[in-house]
Design an enzyme around this catalytic site. Structure first.
Site, PDB file in Angstrom:
ATOM      1  N   LYS A  49       0.885  -1.185   0.000  1.00  0.00           N
ATOM      2  CA  LYS A  49       0.000   0.000   0.000  1.00  0.00           C
ATOM      3  C   LYS A  49       0.918   1.228   0.000  1.00  0.00           C
ATOM      4  O   LYS A  49       1.356   1.689   1.038  1.00  0.00           O
ATOM      5  CB  LYS A  49      -0.882  -0.020   1.256  1.00  0.00           C
ATOM      6  CG  LYS A  49      -2.239   0.645   1.103  1.00  0.00           C
ATOM      7  CD  LYS A  49      -2.213   2.104   0.754  1.00  0.00           C
ATOM      8  CE  LYS A  49      -1.889   3.017   1.896  1.00  0.00           C
ATOM      9  NZ  LYS A  49      -1.674   4.420   1.444  1.00  0.00           N
ATOM     10  N   THR A 109       1.264   8.027  12.623  1.00  0.00           N
ATOM     11  CA  THR A 109       0.708   6.865  11.915  1.00  0.00           C
ATOM     12  C   THR A 109       1.321   5.582  12.459  1.00  0.00           C
ATOM     13  O   THR A 109       0.614   4.569  12.620  1.00  0.00           O
ATOM     14  CB  THR A 109       0.980   6.965  10.398  1.00  0.00           C
ATOM     15  OG1 THR A 109       0.714   8.284   9.958  1.00  0.00           O
ATOM     16  CG2 THR A 109       0.138   5.993   9.615  1.00  0.00           C
ATOM     17  N   GLY A 110       2.614   5.622  12.756  1.00  0.00           N
ATOM     18  CA  GLY A 110       3.290   4.439  13.302  1.00  0.00           C
ATOM     19  C   GLY A 110       2.630   3.958  14.588  1.00  0.00           C
ATOM     20  O   GLY A 110       2.440   2.754  14.787  1.00  0.00           O
ATOM     21  N   GLU A 168       9.617   2.159  10.538  1.00  0.00           N
ATOM     22  CA  GLU A 168      10.653   3.131  10.147  1.00  0.00           C
ATOM     23  C   GLU A 168       9.987   4.491  10.184  1.00  0.00           C
ATOM     24  O   GLU A 168       9.267   4.861   9.254  1.00  0.00           O
ATOM     25  CB  GLU A 168      11.140   2.846   8.724  1.00  0.00           C
ATOM     26  CG  GLU A 168      11.882   1.550   8.563  1.00  0.00           C
ATOM     27  CD  GLU A 168      13.282   1.605   9.130  1.00  0.00           C
ATOM     28  OE1 GLU A 168      13.808   2.710   9.347  1.00  0.00           O
ATOM     29  OE2 GLU A 168      13.840   0.529   9.395  1.00  0.00           O
ATOM     30  N   CYS A 219      13.784  11.552   5.676  1.00  0.00           N
ATOM     31  CA  CYS A 219      13.667  11.159   7.087  1.00  0.00           C
ATOM     32  C   CYS A 219      14.962  11.396   7.843  1.00  0.00           C
ATOM     33  O   CYS A 219      14.948  11.701   9.028  1.00  0.00           O
ATOM     34  CB  CYS A 219      13.249   9.702   7.184  1.00  0.00           C
ATOM     35  SG  CYS A 219      14.310   8.621   6.229  1.00  0.00           S
ATOM     36  N   GLU A 255       9.402  17.021  13.906  1.00  0.00           N
ATOM     37  CA  GLU A 255       9.874  16.866  12.532  1.00  0.00           C
ATOM     38  C   GLU A 255       9.023  17.749  11.620  1.00  0.00           C
ATOM     39  O   GLU A 255       7.846  17.467  11.408  1.00  0.00           O
ATOM     40  CB  GLU A 255       9.733  15.392  12.130  1.00  0.00           C
ATOM     41  CG  GLU A 255      10.309  15.085  10.770  1.00  0.00           C
ATOM     42  CD  GLU A 255       9.989  13.675  10.297  1.00  0.00           C
ATOM     43  OE1 GLU A 255       8.810  13.274  10.375  1.00  0.00           O
ATOM     44  OE2 GLU A 255      10.906  12.990   9.836  1.00  0.00           O
TER      45      GLU A 255
HETATM   46  P1  NAD Z   1       2.357   9.004   6.740  1.00  0.00           P
HETATM   47  O1  NAD Z   1       2.566   8.374   8.068  1.00  0.00           O
HETATM   48  O2  NAD Z   1       1.354  10.086   6.619  1.00  0.00           O
HETATM   49  O3  NAD Z   1       1.941   7.916   5.646  1.00  0.00           O
HETATM   50  C1  NAD Z   1       2.751   6.810   5.364  1.00  0.00           C
HETATM   51  C2  NAD Z   1       1.889   5.711   4.780  1.00  0.00           C
HETATM   52  O4  NAD Z   1       0.966   5.258   5.772  1.00  0.00           O
HETATM   53  C3  NAD Z   1       1.041   6.147   3.584  1.00  0.00           C
HETATM   54  O5  NAD Z   1       0.985   5.095   2.649  1.00  0.00           O
HETATM   55  C4  NAD Z   1      -0.320   6.366   4.222  1.00  0.00           C
HETATM   56  O6  NAD Z   1      -1.392   6.256   3.322  1.00  0.00           O
HETATM   57  C5  NAD Z   1      -0.344   5.250   5.234  1.00  0.00           C
HETATM   58  N1  NAD Z   1      -1.292   5.425   6.344  1.00  0.00           N
HETATM   59  C6  NAD Z   1      -1.743   6.573   6.885  1.00  0.00           C
HETATM   60  N2  NAD Z   1      -2.592   6.305   7.909  1.00  0.00           N
HETATM   61  C7  NAD Z   1      -2.683   4.960   8.005  1.00  0.00           C
HETATM   62  C8  NAD Z   1      -3.379   4.075   8.863  1.00  0.00           C
HETATM   63  N3  NAD Z   1      -4.172   4.516   9.846  1.00  0.00           N
HETATM   64  N4  NAD Z   1      -3.208   2.755   8.692  1.00  0.00           N
HETATM   65  C9  NAD Z   1      -2.403   2.276   7.731  1.00  0.00           C
HETATM   66  N5  NAD Z   1      -1.721   3.062   6.878  1.00  0.00           N
HETATM   67  C10 NAD Z   1      -1.841   4.391   7.019  1.00  0.00           C
HETATM   68  O7  NAD Z   1       3.792   9.483   6.277  1.00  0.00           O
HETATM   69  P2  NAD Z   1       4.154  10.322   4.980  1.00  0.00           P
HETATM   70  O8  NAD Z   1       3.702  11.719   5.203  1.00  0.00           O
HETATM   71  O9  NAD Z   1       3.697   9.584   3.767  1.00  0.00           O
HETATM   72  O10 NAD Z   1       5.759  10.238   5.006  1.00  0.00           O
HETATM   73  C11 NAD Z   1       6.552  11.106   5.710  1.00  0.00           C
HETATM   74  C12 NAD Z   1       7.053  10.440   6.973  1.00  0.00           C
HETATM   75  O11 NAD Z   1       7.761   9.246   6.658  1.00  0.00           O
HETATM   76  C13 NAD Z   1       8.047  11.297   7.722  1.00  0.00           C
HETATM   77  O12 NAD Z   1       7.752  11.289   9.089  1.00  0.00           O
HETATM   78  C14 NAD Z   1       9.378  10.611   7.458  1.00  0.00           C
HETATM   79  O13 NAD Z   1      10.354  10.849   8.432  1.00  0.00           O
HETATM   80  C15 NAD Z   1       8.977   9.192   7.399  1.00  0.00           C
HETATM   81  N6  NAD Z   1       9.990   8.404   6.693  1.00  0.00           N
HETATM   82  C16 NAD Z   1      10.816   7.587   7.424  1.00  0.00           C
HETATM   83  C17 NAD Z   1      11.814   6.861   6.783  1.00  0.00           C
HETATM   84  C18 NAD Z   1      12.753   5.966   7.555  1.00  0.00           C
HETATM   85  O14 NAD Z   1      13.535   5.260   6.936  1.00  0.00           O
HETATM   86  N7  NAD Z   1      12.726   5.953   8.879  1.00  0.00           N
HETATM   87  C19 NAD Z   1      11.958   6.964   5.407  1.00  0.00           C
HETATM   88  C20 NAD Z   1      11.097   7.803   4.689  1.00  0.00           C
HETATM   89  C21 NAD Z   1      10.114   8.511   5.344  1.00  0.00           C
END
Ligand code: NAD
Length: 489
Positions: free
Chosen positions: A174, A231-232, A249, A283, A384
């Site tokens: 997804k 979200t995590g 991550e 990130c 962040e």
């Molecule tokens: P996000 O958490 O908004 O979304 C990430 C994914 O999760 C998307 O596919 C989204 O549709 C999905 N999602 C959202 N809510 C959900 C739910 N309730 N259940 C299941 N899936 C759900 O993040 P973003 O804005 O897409 O990305 C930016 C973030 O990602 C930043 O915080 C960045 O630091 C992090 N990031 C971390 C790494 C790493 O290696 N640690 C790498 C890249 C990005």
């Protein structure tokens, strides 16, 4: 052509929903894609479950799985131009950066292909018993939900898909609803490389409707997630009732620690790249610059001078050095962090307001911004912002530098700049982060683990641990001379 990929078939969303994807650089329509809901996600899970429980993939010899991944690497290189262009249109990032990404993605598939083909990490255990032998074998986890963000769409996806396949799993991917196009292309390449139907499934759509059901579904064995901290937390909670394996991550607020004895020219140059690459939507961005007191004024003056000269532009503007933010909402968030920082006493050295260039009017641009005289209590320092915003703090001693650097809930990455090798290593070992660079910023290789400490998450991607994440260790004990023990006589 429909764009959900379920059980080897291209499928439209059952509810007929679609979503428009627009380029963040100028708002032009990139494409219209099918928008999955819970019913589509459930169908994708059923297909993956069936492929795992009844299909040939988990039992395919690891070397053969590895060879398939090597074919995928070749196909990614063949389609590099198409993929890079699609990635840039979805994200707004410079074409040259997308091209680097595709090279890295092919390397990731090649690394895990070779790792699988090399026989993996099974081992024989010395039992100490003459009549027993014992082996530890590594089996696939099962059905994996792979949920990925928009900043490095296909790169983050490859860090999950390649090891998941190398280990013999089936998966439902997804990707971010904002950047779906390269994931669609990857499904075509996996099929072309000969992956059996149902092993790779793709659902496109919003997190709460297409992603959340994956975390709750009892037929899913593992969720591997890359994205934001909030979200995590939700994903971990949603996975708890069915006790899924979870790998997270998450974000970072990464310190870039510059001592007075650093190589000035290199440290300035890398400080800019650390935070302004891809407009800070990285990130591991070096968003917190910590500078030793005596170097502070000259260092910040030079960073600001060069930050002002960074040219903004769309993916195909060859003179641009950084691009737009992903969305209007995201730009609003970055602006709000800058405003909060200024209200809390930070001093604006450059940037801080939207560009007035009419050529950038239709994109979500925000200029490189430097906030000086910051303190750890400011939200722009500890949250962040995920934008082109550099906060600067001063330190006097090594201990103070380490304390400031670690004063964050995150622990993804960090860097230390010093020509004193002993000091550089001391500080590197005291930083609570999954990756630390000495006199550098941002490089990584697929052979080395990537991941976070503290609230940057848990689990590792890449490296041998990145494969182990998608495996279950199983101990098989064999009694070579079974005899009655007469336990109950
Ligand atoms: P996000 O958490 O908004 O979304 C990430 C994914 O999760 C998307 O596919 C989204 O549709 C999905 N999602 C959202 N809510 C959900 C739910 N309730 N259940 C299941 N899936 C759900 O993040 P973003 O804005 O897409 O990305 C930016 C973030 O990602 C930043 O915080 C960045 O630091 C992090 N990031 C971390 C790494 C790493 O290696 N640690 C790498 C890249 C990005």
């Amino acid at each position: 052509m429909p764009q959900l990929f379920i059980g080897g078939q291209w499928t439209a969303a059952v509810d007929g929903q679609v979503r428009e994807i627009r380029c963040p650089a100028d708002g032009t329509l990139v494409g219209t894609v099918d928008e999955a809901g819970p019913k589509d996600t459930a169908a994708a899970v059923a297909a993956a479950r069936d492929a795992f429980d009844r299909g040939p993939w988990p039992g395919t010899p690891a070397a053969e799985r590895g060879r398939l991944l090597l074919r995928v690497a070749d196909l990614l290189e063949r389609d590099k131009a198409t993929l890079a262009r699609a990635e840039s249109l979805d994200t707004g990032k410079r074409l040259v950066e997308s091209e680097y990404d595709i090279d890295d993605i092919a390397k990731c598939f090649r690394y895990f292909g070779n790792l699988a083909a090399s026989g993996g990490n099974d081992r024989i255990v010395d039992t100490g018993e003459p009549d027993a032998d014992s082996r530890v074998v590594h089996e696939p986890v099962g059905v994996c939900a792979l949920i990925t963000p928009w900043n490095y769409p296909l790169l983050q996806t490859s860090w999950k898909v390649a090891p998941a396949l190398a280990a013999g799993n089936a998966f439902v991917l997804k990707p971010s609803e904002l950047t779906p196009h390269t994931a669609i292309h990857l499904m075509r390449l996996l099929a072309e490389a000969g992956l059996p139907d149902g092993v790779a499934n793709l659902v496109l759509g919003a997190g709460p409707t297409a992603g959340a059901p994956l975390c709750e579904d009892p037929r899913v064995d593992m969720v591997s997630f890359t994205g934001g901290l909030t979200t995590g937390r939700r994903i971990m909670a949603a996975a708890a009732p069915t006790v899924k394996k979870v790998a997270l991550e998450l974000g970072g607020k990464n310190p870039n620690v510059v001592f007075a004895d650093a190589d000035f020219e290199a440290a300035v140059d890398y400080a800019l790249m650390a935070v302004f690459l891809h407009s800070g939507q990285v990130c591991s961005a070096g968003a917190r610059l910590l500078v030793q007191e005596e170097l502070h004024d000259s260092f910040v003056a030079e960073v600001v001078k060069r930050a002002r000269a960074i040219r903004l532009g769309g993916p195909f503007d060859e003179h641009a050095r950084t691009g737009p933010l992903i969305s209007a909402t995201h730009r609003d968030k970055v602006e709000a962090y800058v405003a909060a920082g200024l209200a809390e006493g930070a001093v604006l050295r450059c940037g801080g307001s939207r560009p007035d260039d009419p050529a950038l009017r239709n994109g979500y641009y925000y200029p490189p911004t430097v906030l000086d005289e910051c303190t750890p209590a400011m939200s722009v320092v500890h949250d962040e912002s995920f934008g082109p915003v550099l906060t600067v703090e001063r330190f006097r001693s090594e201990d103070e530098a380490v304390a400031l650097a670690n004063d964050t809930v995150y622990g993804l990455a960090g860097a230390v700049w010093s020509q004193d090798v002993g000091r550089a290593h001391r500080v590197a070992s005291r930083l609570r982060a999954g990756t630390v660079w000495i006199n550098d910023f941002h490089p990584y290789v697929p052979q080395a683990e990537w991941g976070g400490m503290k609230q940057s998450g848990f689990g590792r991607e890449l490296g041998p641990a990145g494969l182990a994440e998608y495996q279950e260790a199983k101990h098989i004990w064999r009694n070579l001379a079974p005899r009655p023990q007469r336990w109950f006589e």
